[in-house]
Design a protein around this motif. Structure first.
Motif, PDB file in Angstrom:
ATOM      1  N   VAL A  29      23.231 -26.231  -1.519  1.00  0.00           N
ATOM      2  CA  VAL A  29      22.612 -25.529  -0.616  1.00  0.00           C
ATOM      3  C   VAL A  29      21.293 -25.769  -0.604  1.00  0.00           C
ATOM      4  O   VAL A  29      20.521 -26.074  -1.597  1.00  0.00           O
ATOM      5  CB  VAL A  29      22.944 -23.970  -1.131  1.00  0.00           C
ATOM      6  CG1 VAL A  29      22.405 -23.571  -2.602  1.00  0.00           C
ATOM      7  CG2 VAL A  29      22.330 -22.860  -0.082  1.00  0.00           C
ATOM      8  N   ILE A  30      20.658 -25.770   0.504  1.00  0.00           N
ATOM      9  CA  ILE A  30      19.344 -26.067   0.749  1.00  0.00           C
ATOM     10  C   ILE A  30      18.934 -24.924   1.828  1.00  0.00           C
ATOM     11  O   ILE A  30      19.712 -24.589   2.854  1.00  0.00           O
ATOM     12  CB  ILE A  30      18.942 -27.570   1.430  1.00  0.00           C
ATOM     13  CG1 ILE A  30      19.518 -28.634   0.501  1.00  0.00           C
ATOM     14  CG2 ILE A  30      17.495 -27.737   1.805  1.00  0.00           C
ATOM     15  CD1 ILE A  30      19.234 -29.822   1.012  1.00  0.00           C
ATOM     16  N   ALA A  31      17.611 -24.312   1.583  1.00  0.00           N
ATOM     17  CA  ALA A  31      17.094 -23.472   2.741  1.00  0.00           C
ATOM     18  C   ALA A  31      15.643 -23.466   3.035  1.00  0.00           C
ATOM     19  O   ALA A  31      14.972 -23.590   2.199  1.00  0.00           O
ATOM     20  CB  ALA A  31      17.447 -21.974   1.946  1.00  0.00           C
ATOM     21  N   GLU A  32      15.379 -23.407   4.437  1.00  0.00           N
ATOM     22  CA  GLU A  32      14.061 -23.238   4.748  1.00  0.00           C
ATOM     23  C   GLU A  32      13.696 -21.723   4.659  1.00  0.00           C
ATOM     24  O   GLU A  32      14.329 -21.017   5.226  1.00  0.00           O
ATOM     25  CB  GLU A  32      13.965 -23.615   6.314  1.00  0.00           C
ATOM     26  CG  GLU A  32      14.408 -25.056   6.561  1.00  0.00           C
ATOM     27  CD  GLU A  32      14.691 -25.625   7.943  1.00  0.00           C
ATOM     28  OE1 GLU A  32      14.968 -26.861   8.127  1.00  0.00           O
ATOM     29  OE2 GLU A  32      14.337 -24.704   8.928  1.00  0.00           O
ATOM     30  N   MET A  33      12.760 -21.377   4.014  1.00  0.00           N
ATOM     31  CA  MET A  33      12.519 -20.125   3.514  1.00  0.00           C
ATOM     32  C   MET A  33      10.994 -19.553   3.841  1.00  0.00           C
ATOM     33  O   MET A  33      10.224 -20.368   3.603  1.00  0.00           O
ATOM     34  CB  MET A  33      12.920 -19.772   1.983  1.00  0.00           C
ATOM     35  CG  MET A  33      14.345 -19.599   1.469  1.00  0.00           C
ATOM     36  SD  MET A  33      14.491 -19.103   0.122  1.00  0.00           S
ATOM     37  CE  MET A  33      13.655 -20.623  -0.686  1.00  0.00           C
ATOM     38  N   PRO A  79      18.804 -15.148   4.816  1.00  0.00           N
ATOM     39  CA  PRO A  79      18.132 -13.743   4.369  1.00  0.00           C
ATOM     40  C   PRO A  79      16.919 -14.085   4.049  1.00  0.00           C
ATOM     41  O   PRO A  79      16.226 -12.799   3.697  1.00  0.00           O
ATOM     42  CB  PRO A  79      19.207 -13.369   3.263  1.00  0.00           C
ATOM     43  CG  PRO A  79      19.715 -14.820   2.645  1.00  0.00           C
ATOM     44  CD  PRO A  79      19.892 -15.612   3.882  1.00  0.00           C
ATOM     45  N   GLN A  80      16.500 -15.279   3.867  1.00  0.00           N
ATOM     46  CA  GLN A  80      14.909 -15.470   3.681  1.00  0.00           C
ATOM     47  C   GLN A  80      14.909 -15.008   2.139  1.00  0.00           C
ATOM     48  O   GLN A  80      13.469 -14.877   1.833  1.00  0.00           O
ATOM     49  CB  GLN A  80      13.906 -14.816   4.449  1.00  0.00           C
ATOM     50  CG  GLN A  80      14.229 -15.261   6.056  1.00  0.00           C
ATOM     51  CD  GLN A  80      13.673 -16.920   6.223  1.00  0.00           C
ATOM     52  OE1 GLN A  80      13.136 -17.374   5.280  1.00  0.00           O
ATOM     53  NE2 GLN A  80      14.312 -17.188   7.218  1.00  0.00           N
ATOM     54  N   ASP A  81      15.713 -15.008   1.289  1.00  0.00           N
ATOM     55  CA  ASP A  81      15.529 -14.593   0.122  1.00  0.00           C
ATOM     56  C   ASP A  81      16.217 -15.270  -0.980  1.00  0.00           C
ATOM     57  O   ASP A  81      17.640 -15.479  -0.812  1.00  0.00           O
ATOM     58  CB  ASP A  81      15.982 -12.967  -0.246  1.00  0.00           C
ATOM     59  CG  ASP A  81      16.003 -12.529  -1.642  1.00  0.00           C
ATOM     60  OD1 ASP A  81      16.886 -12.662  -2.200  1.00  0.00           O
ATOM     61  OD2 ASP A  81      14.803 -11.998  -2.152  1.00  0.00           O
ATOM     62  N   LEU A  82      15.628 -16.007  -1.900  1.00  0.00           N
ATOM     63  CA  LEU A  82      16.495 -17.065  -2.642  1.00  0.00           C
ATOM     64  C   LEU A  82      17.415 -16.348  -3.477  1.00  0.00           C
ATOM     65  O   LEU A  82      18.392 -17.125  -3.360  1.00  0.00           O
ATOM     66  CB  LEU A  82      15.409 -17.770  -3.578  1.00  0.00           C
ATOM     67  CG  LEU A  82      15.869 -18.971  -4.566  1.00  0.00           C
ATOM     68  CD1 LEU A  82      16.416 -20.105  -3.476  1.00  0.00           C
ATOM     69  CD2 LEU A  82      14.804 -19.635  -5.251  1.00  0.00           C
ATOM     70  N   ALA A  83      17.330 -15.367  -4.017  1.00  0.00           N
ATOM     71  CA  ALA A  83      18.449 -14.913  -4.871  1.00  0.00           C
ATOM     72  C   ALA A  83      19.607 -14.523  -4.076  1.00  0.00           C
ATOM     73  O   ALA A  83      20.693 -14.569  -4.517  1.00  0.00           O
ATOM     74  CB  ALA A  83      17.762 -13.596  -5.612  1.00  0.00           C
ATOM     75  N   GLN A  84      19.437 -13.836  -2.738  1.00  0.00           N
ATOM     76  CA  GLN A  84      20.483 -13.682  -1.818  1.00  0.00           C
ATOM     77  C   GLN A  84      20.956 -14.784  -1.404  1.00  0.00           C
ATOM     78  O   GLN A  84      22.307 -14.860  -1.213  1.00  0.00           O
ATOM     79  CB  GLN A  84      19.618 -12.756  -0.707  1.00  0.00           C
ATOM     80  CG  GLN A  84      20.763 -11.979  -0.015  1.00  0.00           C
ATOM     81  CD  GLN A  84      21.590 -10.814  -0.710  1.00  0.00           C
ATOM     82  OE1 GLN A  84      20.918 -10.074  -1.346  1.00  0.00           O
ATOM     83  NE2 GLN A  84      23.068 -10.900  -0.739  1.00  0.00           N
ATOM     84  N   ILE A  85      20.291 -15.787  -1.141  1.00  0.00           N
ATOM     85  CA  ILE A  85      20.845 -17.064  -0.527  1.00  0.00           C
ATOM     86  C   ILE A  85      21.813 -17.771  -1.626  1.00  0.00           C
ATOM     87  O   ILE A  85      22.898 -18.125  -1.333  1.00  0.00           O
ATOM     88  CB  ILE A  85      19.743 -18.128  -0.164  1.00  0.00           C
ATOM     89  CG1 ILE A  85      19.005 -17.815   1.020  1.00  0.00           C
ATOM     90  CG2 ILE A  85      20.392 -19.768  -0.199  1.00  0.00           C
ATOM     91  CD1 ILE A  85      17.760 -18.541   1.295  1.00  0.00           C
ATOM     92  N   ILE A  86      21.551 -17.650  -2.706  1.00  0.00           N
ATOM     93  CA  ILE A  86      22.367 -18.046  -4.022  1.00  0.00           C
ATOM     94  C   ILE A  86      23.586 -17.226  -4.156  1.00  0.00           C
ATOM     95  O   ILE A  86      24.557 -17.976  -4.172  1.00  0.00           O
ATOM     96  CB  ILE A  86      21.366 -18.373  -5.410  1.00  0.00           C
ATOM     97  CG1 ILE A  86      20.227 -19.279  -5.230  1.00  0.00           C
ATOM     98  CG2 ILE A  86      22.562 -18.454  -6.351  1.00  0.00           C
ATOM     99  CD1 ILE A  86      19.347 -19.383  -6.394  1.00  0.00           C
TER     100      ILE A  86
END
Length: 510
Positions: A29-33, A79-86
């Motif tokens: 998982v990779i996210a632009e946040m 969700p722009q939230d690392l904990a939520q993304i994980i």
């Protein structure tokens, strides 16, 4: 076992052991946040470069069969939230374990530890397999030693990793060719044009605008030049070896109004995002040197190796040894505000106009422009290191806190009281004139200390030494300059201090 693995934006190492085999039970998982675009105000080219590199990394490894979930900044389900993304990715994949690579920023390290403590499944962390050193190797190396001097660390690293040494002795008979790396470029040695990779990045720029991401600096979104894919970065490395290395060391400290990059490699973003590893960069350069040793002098190569094997690893070691207290250090008690021209380049001081203007235009300045022009002025005008840190962290394409803060708060601003540097890196206009052509086209006269046409650096320099003399009274490396200060006539010093006070009070007028 189904596993979710997180990849951060500066962990784009395609050669990591994680990717040695394809496993359908593993999802990356990779996210632009917004967390990462907003924790400091960034140069727009920096944000674009990281997003492009992250997307390219995903594409390259997806083609090899690895499974990815990628959140773009404008995805509705981001969700722009690392904990939520994980958490969401774990639920979506029915994962039984979460894994991540150790972050190189303290804030992210703490954040991920906290997230893992809240998860109901097993977690594990792994090395990024990027650096020559472990997090705390420098700390262990200096345990019991009276002083941390980079040169001793550098020599240990050369010996340990067998780089330019034979029987523990340096190639060419010298460990350090720094004295050969201080030439002024006068236009006689042709500089090859930098290797560019023109890309249209309208889509990312428009996305940032729609999402109201606050950036600064300039960009041509139709011709973005920076290398961001692994192939582009490898091509840049080859170009450096073939075209730029023969004169890199000679002019690595030089500055010129007509040349942004001179003979520099422009590989710092590629390495700091981990697209290229330091050992593959050094090995490629050394292979080229030993193959072309008649064309490339050892001083060119040693200067390059020292920046990566020496300073880069040293700064990372200092970061993990001293954080989190390091971020609060302000030994010289500097509290002034950053001038407005740091955001515009609008100043009559030609060196700053060029160095800051270049930074705003290209998200780039080499180490001497950062240290001895912009950083020098910041320290002499006694700007709050918090403000200097934020600007440097935001403006440069290669700036990640572990390398930025140690160079800025430590080496440049001496806010750490001498942990990184044994003396403050300050100078009058004389040094800038020696290493550049900036002074020849300036509104100010680099030889004068007082008067309306006197270069601000001169009065600021002597004023700084006078105001901070208590801090440096026991610093042997400052003895000569302090002796000159003490010999200065009182009325002359008073005039200098009056001029300096005007500049510090209203720097945007100069």
């Amino acid at each position: 076992m189904k596993i979710v693995r997180l990849i951060l934006g500066d962990q784009l190492n395609q050669n990591h052991s994680w990717f040695s085999n394809v496993n359908d039970d593993i999802t990356y998982v990779i996210a632009e946040m917004r967390q990462e675009t907003d924790y400091v105000k960034h140069h727009i080219q920096k944000v674009v470069a990281f997003f492009l590199a992250m997307r390219s990394f995903r594409d390259d490894l997806s083609e090899k069969g690895h499974q990815f979930i990628y959140y773009k900044l404008n995805d509705k389900n981001n969700p722009q939230d690392l904990a939520q993304i994980i958490s969401n990715t774990i639920k979506e994949t029915n994962a039984e374990k979460f894994e991540y690579q150790l972050p190189d920023e303290y804030r992210l390290d703490q954040q991920l530890q906290k997230i893992c403590s809240s998860l109901a499944i097993a977690t594990d962390s792994f090395d990024t397999e990027h650096f020559y050193t472990t997090r705390y190797e420098l700390k262990d190396f200096y345990t019991g030693k009276k002083q941390m001097v980079m040169e001793s660390f550098y020599r240990m690293m050369r010996k340990k990793h067998g780089i330019m040494v034979t029987n523990d002795q340096p190639e060419g008979g010298k460990w350090n060719y720094d004295q050969s790396n201080r030439n002024k470029w006068k236009g006689k040695t042709p500089i090859p044009k930098e290797k560019e990779f023109s890309k249209n990045v309208d889509e990312i720029v428009q996305m940032l605008n729609v999402k109201n991401v606050q950036t600064f600096g300039n960009i041509d979104s139709t011709e973005f030049p920076w290398p961001v894919t692994r192939e582009e970065c490898l091509n840049t490395l080859d170009y450096f070896c073939n075209e730029l290395l023969p004169h890199f060391g000679d002019y690595q400290d030089a500055m010129h109004t007509d040349e942004k990059f001179l003979f520099h490699s422009r590989l710092s973003f590629a390495m700091n995002a981990k697209i290229l590893a330091p050992n593959e960069v050094i090995n490629t350069v050394l292979d080229h040197f030993f193959d072309k040793s008649n064309d490339v002098n050892i001083s060119q190569v040693e200067g390059f190796v020292r920046q990566i094997l020496g300073w880069r690893e040293y700064m990372r070691g200092i970061y993990w040894k001293e954080m989190p207290k390091y971020k609060e250090l302000n030994t010289l008690n500097n509290t002034n505000k950053l001038p407005k021209f740091f955001w515009t380049g609008d100043t009559k001081m030609n060196c700053l106009k060029k160095a800051i203007g270049q930074s705003l235009d290209a998200s780039y300045a080499h180490h001497i422009q950062r240290l001895m022009v912009i950083g020098n002025f910041s320290l002499l005008t006694q700007i709050d290191p918090d403000e200097v840190d934020k600007w440097y962290l935001g403006v440069y394409i290669d700036a990640i806190e572990w390398v930025e803060i140690t160079n800025t708060r430590g080496m440049s601003q001496f806010a750490d009281g001498g942990i990184v540097a044994t003396k403050p890196y300050v100078s009058s206009a004389n040094y800038i004139n020696k290493m550049s052509n900036y002074c020849s086209g300036c509104h100010y006269n680099h030889t004068k200390k007082i008067g309306k046409k006197a270069c601000p650096f001169n009065s600021l320099y002597w004023n700084f030494l006078s105001e901070k003399k208590e801090h440096f009274k026991d610093n042997q490396r400052m003895n000569m300059m302090m002796a000159l200060l003490n010999k200065m006539e009182g009325n002359k010093l008073a005039e200098i201090q009056e001029r300096a006070a005007e500049i510090i009070k209203n720097p945007d007028a100069f």
